[in-house]
Write a protein that holds these residues in place. Structure first.
Motif, PDB file in Angstrom:
ATOM      1  N   LYS A  46       0.835  -1.210   0.000  1.00  0.00           N
ATOM      2  CA  LYS A  46       0.000   0.000   0.000  1.00  0.00           C
ATOM      3  C   LYS A  46       0.868   1.258   0.000  1.00  0.00           C
ATOM      4  O   LYS A  46       0.599   2.208  -0.760  1.00  0.00           O
ATOM      5  N   ARG A  70       2.495   1.786  -3.478  1.00  0.00           N
ATOM      6  CA  ARG A  70       1.603   1.998  -4.622  1.00  0.00           C
ATOM      7  C   ARG A  70       1.642   3.438  -5.102  1.00  0.00           C
ATOM      8  O   ARG A  70       1.709   3.711  -6.317  1.00  0.00           O
ATOM      9  N   ASP A  79      -8.020  -5.088  -1.011  1.00  0.00           N
ATOM     10  CA  ASP A  79      -6.687  -4.495  -0.875  1.00  0.00           C
ATOM     11  C   ASP A  79      -5.702  -5.121  -1.861  1.00  0.00           C
ATOM     12  O   ASP A  79      -4.831  -4.433  -2.409  1.00  0.00           O
ATOM     13  N   ASN A  99      -3.734  -2.868  -4.553  1.00  0.00           N
ATOM     14  CA  ASN A  99      -2.332  -2.537  -4.286  1.00  0.00           C
ATOM     15  C   ASN A  99      -1.290  -3.490  -4.879  1.00  0.00           C
ATOM     16  O   ASN A  99      -0.098  -3.178  -4.850  1.00  0.00           O
TER      17      ASN A  99
END
Length: 376
Positions: free
Chosen positions: A97, A100, A124, A128
């Motif tokens: 995350k 990203r 998620d 990501n």
């Protein structure tokens, strides 16, 4: 790269050794002894990431979050091109995350077990992670159904090559090295697992040896620290047990049966012909939370892969010296009955292999290959 556990560290070493063929790569991150042996330098001590269950990470949350930010900042400041998270999903997902926004290509080696529990993580992963490199076909099918880019890599600890290029061993090639009365105990690679599992395993050895005087036991220790800890826990008990640093493959190859804490080692036990009794124990709070979140019928990888309870699973209160002894005796008496499952499970660990997986990852950016020059 980041591997936070010994099982991921072994896979990381396989990736590094394969990537040594590519001359214009520099690899940085966090890894353990296997990756270090392959030429990798870890930016923080590997042991700092070793936690187990749900409660322990919460107790160490502040420190883990600081480490994750430190690692993420290092990657961004050094302008890495690719991040390979190796297993260790809860920690690595946060790094995916963080990276990203920096336009870094994220690859997760070893699928998070979203097919078993906490399926909300799919969002998620989709947001990501650019590609998930799956060990097993059933994981790849799951991600296909959920429209998440993935590749069925296969298990690098079995073979880095696709099945059509691999030399696949028959069980008969393993059986000649087996010792009839040798039992391997694999308590885990984390200190918290040793504390949780070894008291039960020690009492099992004591009870089993009292009934089977020819029995002997071997325990592979993941580190010198864990070896010292296990020896201290056994103390001066008169037991025919040897604790060895590493050597898990050799010890499993010599054993007909193993008693294994749930995890990757349950699969390794089958692949080396030491039929496993799969054990799992945790503290009361962890168990109450986990038992409500898991959505699959089995916890052991060999049983998940065959979608049936081939090998015994002893969980929480059912994991005690008496039940372990009973399960070990049954596997010893009926050892030949499981040879067909060996072939089924072995074949299912093969996928496209590492070279094809790297082609999927790098695409047109595939690094230049120079087989004569190694930069490690």
């Amino acid at each position: 790269m980041l591997a936070g556990e010994h099982s991921g560290d072994k896979i990381g070493a396989k990736l590094i050794n394969q990537l040594k063929e590519y001359s214009n790569l520099e690899i940085v991150g966090v890894g353990g002894p296997a990756m270090k042996k392959a030429g990798f330098k870890s930016i923080i001590p590997f042991d700092e990431l070793q936690v187990m269950g749900l409660v322990e990470p919460l107790l160490k949350l502040r420190r883990l979050l600081k480490l994750r930010k430190k690692i993420s900042d290092f990657f961004i400041e050094n302008e890495i091109d690719y991040f390979f998270g190796i297993d260790f999903p809860d920690f690595n997902m946060g790094i995916h995350k963080n990276l990203r926004s920096a336009k870094i290509k994220n690859v997760q080696f070893v699928s998070p077990s979203v097919w078993a529990w906490r399926k909300s993580r799919i969002k998620d992963i989709r947001r990501n992670i650019d590609l998930v490199a799956c060990l097993f076909a059933f994981e790849s099918r799951f991600f296909d159904e959920n429209r998440i880019p993935n590749v069925h890599m296969g298990h690098p600890l079995v073979s880095t090559q696709p099945i059509w290029e691999a030399n696949i061993p028959e069980y008969s090639e393993l059986s000649s090295s087996k010792k009839d009365n040798l039992i391997a105990l694999v308590p885990g690679s984390r200190i918290s697992e040793i504390k949780q599992m070894m008291p039960t395993y020690i009492n099992f050895m004591k009870d089993f040896y009292a009934e089977h005087s020819k029995a002997t036991f071997v325990i592979p220790a993941a580190s010198e620290k864990i070896k010292t800890m296990i020896i201290a826990m056994i103390g001066n008990r008169k037991l025919p047990v040897s604790v060895r640093l590493g050597k898990m493959k050799e010890l499993l190859l010599s054993s007909k049966v193993s008693v294994v804490t749930s995890g990757t080692a349950t699969l390794e036990s089958v692949l080396y012909g030491a039929w496993p009794v799969i054990c799992y124990k945790t503290n009361f709070i962890n168990y109450q939370i986990l038992s409500r979140m898991i959505t699959v019928d089995h916890i052991g990888l060999p049983n998940l892969m065959t979608n049936k309870k081939v090998f015994p699973e002893l969980i929480q209160k059912d994991c005690n010296p008496f039940t372990i002894s009973k399960a070990v005796s049954s596997l010893l008496e009926n050892h030949s009955n499981f040879e067909d499952y060996y072939n089924e499970i072995l074949y299912s660990t093969y996928g496209k292999g590492l070279p094809e997986t790297f082609r999927e990852i790098f695409g047109n950016d595939m690094p230049l290959i120079d087989l004569e020059t190694l930069y490690f």
